[in-house]
Design a protein around this motif. Structure first.
Motif, PDB file in Angstrom:
ATOM      1  N   LEU A   1       4.656   8.612  11.475  1.00 33.28           N
ATOM      2  CA  LEU A   1       3.912   7.776  10.541  1.00 33.28           C
ATOM      3  C   LEU A   1       4.800   7.490   9.340  1.00 33.28           C
ATOM      4  N   GLY A   2       5.064   6.215   9.123  1.00 32.61           N
ATOM      5  CA  GLY A   2       5.843   5.846   7.947  1.00 32.61           C
ATOM      6  C   GLY A   2       4.919   5.681   6.758  1.00 32.61           C
ATOM      7  N   VAL A   3       5.362   6.118   5.602  1.00 36.65           N
ATOM      8  CA  VAL A   3       4.593   5.883   4.391  1.00 36.65           C
ATOM      9  C   VAL A   3       5.518   5.171   3.415  1.00 36.65           C
ATOM     10  N   VAL A   4       5.181   3.929   3.073  1.00 42.65           N
ATOM     11  CA  VAL A   4       6.041   3.175   2.152  1.00 42.65           C
ATOM     12  C   VAL A   4       5.305   2.847   0.873  1.00 42.65           C
ATOM     13  N   GLY A   5       6.073   2.504  -0.117  1.00 43.33           N
ATOM     14  CA  GLY A   5       5.499   2.115  -1.398  1.00 43.33           C
ATOM     15  C   GLY A   5       6.555   2.250  -2.464  1.00 43.33           C
TER      16      GLY A   5
ATOM     17  N   THR B   1      11.914   3.226  12.948  1.00 41.54           N
ATOM     18  CA  THR B   1      11.571   4.592  13.298  1.00 41.54           C
ATOM     19  C   THR B   1      10.094   4.831  13.568  1.00 41.54           C
ATOM     20  N   ALA B   2       9.247   4.202  12.760  1.00 41.13           N
ATOM     21  CA  ALA B   2       7.851   4.620  12.751  1.00 41.13           C
ATOM     22  C   ALA B   2       7.038   3.998  13.879  1.00 41.13           C
ATOM     23  N   ASP B   3       5.972   4.695  14.288  1.00 39.13           N
ATOM     24  CA  ASP B   3       4.995   4.137  15.210  1.00 39.13           C
ATOM     25  C   ASP B   3       3.936   3.372  14.415  1.00 39.13           C
ATOM     26  N   ARG B   4       3.469   4.037  13.354  1.00 36.06           N
ATOM     27  CA  ARG B   4       2.505   3.378  12.479  1.00 36.06           C
ATOM     28  C   ARG B   4       3.018   3.468  11.055  1.00 36.06           C
ATOM     29  N   VAL B   5       2.457   2.646  10.198  1.00 36.34           N
ATOM     30  CA  VAL B   5       2.914   2.663   8.815  1.00 36.34           C
ATOM     31  C   VAL B   5       1.731   2.576   7.862  1.00 36.34           C
ATOM     32  N   ALA B   6       1.819   3.334   6.777  1.00 34.43           N
ATOM     33  CA  ALA B   6       0.821   3.237   5.716  1.00 34.43           C
ATOM     34  C   ALA B   6       1.525   2.688   4.488  1.00 34.43           C
ATOM     35  N   VAL B   7       0.998   1.600   3.945  1.00 36.21           N
ATOM     36  CA  VAL B   7       1.580   1.023   2.734  1.00 36.21           C
ATOM     37  C   VAL B   7       0.750   1.514   1.557  1.00 36.21           C
ATOM     38  N   MET B   8       1.417   2.182   0.616  1.00 40.15           N
ATOM     39  CA  MET B   8       0.662   2.727  -0.513  1.00 40.15           C
ATOM     40  C   MET B   8       0.932   1.937  -1.773  1.00 40.15           C
ATOM     41  N   TYR B   9      -0.104   1.840  -2.589  1.00 41.15           N
ATOM     42  CA  TYR B   9       0.050   1.147  -3.862  1.00 41.15           C
ATOM     43  C   TYR B   9      -0.827   1.847  -4.894  1.00 41.15           C
ATOM     44  N   ALA B  10      -0.214   2.275  -5.981  1.00 38.28           N
ATOM     45  CA  ALA B  10      -0.951   2.902  -7.096  1.00 38.28           C
ATOM     46  C   ALA B  10      -1.883   4.015  -6.624  1.00 38.28           C
ATOM     47  N   GLY B  11      -1.373   4.871  -5.753  1.00 40.23           N
ATOM     48  CA  GLY B  11      -2.145   6.040  -5.337  1.00 40.23           C
ATOM     49  C   GLY B  11      -3.161   5.775  -4.244  1.00 40.23           C
ATOM     50  N   ARG B  12      -3.181   4.542  -3.739  1.00 42.00           N
ATOM     51  CA  ARG B  12      -4.149   4.226  -2.684  1.00 42.00           C
ATOM     52  C   ARG B  12      -3.431   3.620  -1.491  1.00 42.00           C
TER      53      ARG B  12
END
Lengths: 327, 329
Positions: A39-43, A223-234
């Motif tokens: 799981l990718g987490v970007v922001g 790399t990632a299968d899924r990705v979560a895009v974060m913005y301002a803590g959400r």
């Protein structure tokens, strides 16, 4: 989502009490990671990516604390465990890799000593068994002449080699999940790809799931299968990486994608998202992205959007809210 | 490592040479020794004869060479006041000072380091605040006042400990030690605490500051993320990284303890070198002063050499620079 998720984060909120009031670094985040999944987490910096990782592994720096929500590892709550029980999970079930390999290793111990210490903390291996395993691990992460290198100290390794050692340390007792917090940011571009490829290969071989925290969309795409895009803590948007990249739904993700240079479309200027992410002390009412969004409506300034399912992606934007779409 | 030691040895010799030069200069500039040795009736011829006999008419270089040569064989001449060889007097006095200094240094380390670790780990704890406040007192009170207070409480009011002297000493082949008798140990307690208190507070504050610094580092965070026990993280990883500055300061302070035991020795009438030195100053007994200067300089140089070697033991980064360029990646 097949079977039970390995890790589940439900409505996590991380707060920092300060003299000027409580800062909410992570605000009501829910996500899950399946076994073996990346799981990718970007922001941007300060979006709460690293805080989420630190909360999962139970290493929030005081006075930061989990104010609400739960974290479950294989269905078992781990966010409220006593220190000693959480310590046994760290390294054994959830490993971590941090940003700067140059400072992640203790300069006063040889890499062998650090590996053996970690292995012996979590297993019943004898010193010689642990040392043999350490040499094996160094070979596995691609360090030449591991029998000799195992006695060397961190300062005798280059940055890329040190990050390989860090990866060996994080993987040494086969955790089920690795939290990799910007694992390549401090490295030369030429080495970044090697390290990412290594991490990807090892995790596939060991069946280890990864939460890959980064601000590099390219790394995520590879790399990632899924990705979560974060913005301002959400979470702004979370979904399969292909969908998020090719068909971004949240205006912020659209902006992010527009700001990545591409070889195919070499002509026009790169777009840029106007303004900067709000500071934690000044998060606007309604949707946190509203000061920078080009598509705002009245509602964006009044109410905070929840995540809604759009195709395979979940997105928190009023433009994708079904009621509105149907209205 | 060997080359390093040899290099440091050479530096030490240079330092000692200059200290000897200073000590020698004292003889030249603090009056004519012949005046202090002869009576008023001695004729000018006799005085001149004595000067030649003492070698005072030789060229300065020759005199200095003789001084250094003698000092190297621990011959510092005859005390003006006591008319005895200075080396003999130092030999009698040194065990007292060294025992006092070592015990007080041990006391300050063994108490100061744990207190520093504790206050570093439990920054907000009540006990930490008590330690920090108490350490302020330790730093700001002058040594003699602490000594006198201790004497007042434990010798005068409670009568538990002797107020002066070394108690009963045992002769071990010329080294008179007070460590082997109860009286000797009892006599050592108050002077050692008095002498070590300042160092203790210094070491405690230093260890605390270093611990706070080290605990913030990435490798400590990573050590925790690997699930190592608190004990391994705090002592194995954090404390060891605070050692280099602690060793430096302890080494320097040990030198100061030996050199500046004077005040404590005076308060407790401790028969050590400091007391002897003080009396020598009062009587312008230059051979003793020169010998003391050289001895103290020697201790400083020797301690610094040991400190530098300890760095090598503690910090691998200082060891092998030759193999630094191995890694690639």
């Amino acid at each position: 989502m097949a079977g039970n998720p390995l890790l589940e984060v439900r409505n996590l909120r991380v707060e920092f009490p300060t003299r000027r009031g409580i800062l909410t670094a992570v605000d009501d985040i829910s996500l899950h990671i399946d076994p073996g999944e990346v799981l990718g987490v970007v922001g941007e910096s300060g979006a709460g990516k690293s805080m989420t990782g630190a909360a999962i592994i139970g290493l929030l720096e005081p006075p930061g604390r989990i104010a609400d929500g739960e974290i479950l590892l294989e269905g078992r709550r781990i966010d409220n465990l006593p220190y000693e029980q959480m310590r046994r999970i760290r390294g054994r079930e959830i490993g971590a890799i941090f940003q700067d390999p140059l400072t992640s290793l203790n300069p006063l111990y040889s890499v062998g000593e650090q590996l053996v210490e970690t292995i012996q903390t979590h297993t019943d291996m004898s010193h010689s068994q642990a040392l043999a395993r350490a040499i094996e691990l160094l070979a596995e992460v691609g360090i030449p002449a591991p029998e000799r290198r195992v006695e060397h100290y961190p300062h005798q390794f280059s940055g890329g080699m040190r990050q390989r050692v860090v990866i060996a340390l994080a993987l040494c007792v086969n955790p089920k999940l690795i939290i990799a917090d910007e694992p390549t940011t401090a490295l030369d571009v030429s080495i970044q790809a090697q390290i990412i490829a290594l991490l990807k290969r090892l995790c596939r071989e060991h069946g280890t799931a990864v939460m890959l925290v980064t601000h590099d969309m390219g790394v995520i795409a590879e790399t990632a299968d899924r990705v979560a895009v974060m913005y301002a803590g959400r979470i702004a948007e979370i979904g399969p990486v292909r969908q998020v990249i090719q068909n971004p739904k949240h205006p912020y993700t659209v902006g992010l994608m527009g700001s990545i240079p591409s070889i195919d479309q070499g002509d026009g200027r790169l777009t840029q998202i106007e303004g900067a992410m709000p500071r934690l002390t000044a998060i606007p009412q309604g949707c946190a992205f509203n000061p920078r969004c080009t598509l705002t409506m009245d509602r964006c300034f009044r109410e905070r959007p929840d995540l809604v399912q759009v195709e395979e992606t979940r997105v928190s934007c009023w433009h994708h809210d079904k009621e509105l779409a149907h209205a | 490592m060997l080359a390093f030691i040899i290099r440091r040895m050479i530096q030490s010799v240079v330092v000692m040479f200059f200290v000897a030069l200073l000590a020698f200069a004292m003889f030249r500039f603090v009056g004519d020794p012949v005046h202090q040795m002869v009576g008023i009736e001695t004729s000018l011829e006799e005085r001149e004869e004595l000067r030649v006999k003492l070698g005072l008419r030789d060229p300065i270089i020759v005199q200095f060479g003789r001084f250094v040569g003698n000092a190297a064989t621990l011959d510092f001449g005859i005390s003006y006041q006591h008319q005895r060889p200075v080396s003999e007097m130092i030999k009698e006095r040194m065990p007292a000072t060294l025992e006092l200094s070592l015990i007080s240094a041990l006391f300050s380390l063994l108490v100061g380091v744990p207190m520093g670790v504790y206050t570093g780990l439990h920054r907000q704890g009540v006990l930490s605040k008590v330690f920090m406040t108490a350490s302020l007192i330790g730093i700001s009170l002058p040594t003699f006042l602490i000594g006198i207070l201790l004497i007042y409480v434990f010798a005068v009011i409670l009568g538990w400990l002797p107020s002066f002297g070394r108690g009963v000493v045992v002769d071990l082949g010329g080294w008179r030690t007070g460590l082997l008798t109860t009286e000797g140990l009892k006599a050592l307690i108050m002077p050692a605490i008095t002498l070590g208190l300042f160092q203790l507070t210094l070491i405690m504050r230093l260890v605390r500051a270093e611990m706070l610094e080290v605990l913030r580092t990435d490798y400590i965070k990573f050590a925790r993320a690997r699930g190592l026990t608190n004990r391994a993280v705090n002592f194995g990883h954090a404390l060891k990284n605070t050692l280099v500055p602690v060793i430096t300061i302890t080494g320097l302070q040990l030198g100061s303890i030996i050199a500046f035991a004077i005040i404590t020795e005076t308060v407790f009438q401790w028969p050590g070198m400091g007391l002897m030195f003080l009396q020598a100053i009062q009587n312008v007994d230059i051979p003793i002063m020169a010998a003391y200067l050289i001895m103290i300089a020697f201790f400083f140089v020797a301690i610094n050499l040991v400190v530098d070697m300890l760095y090598y033991v503690v910090d691998p980064r200082l060891r092998v620079d030759a193999s630094k360029a191995h890694g690639h990646g």
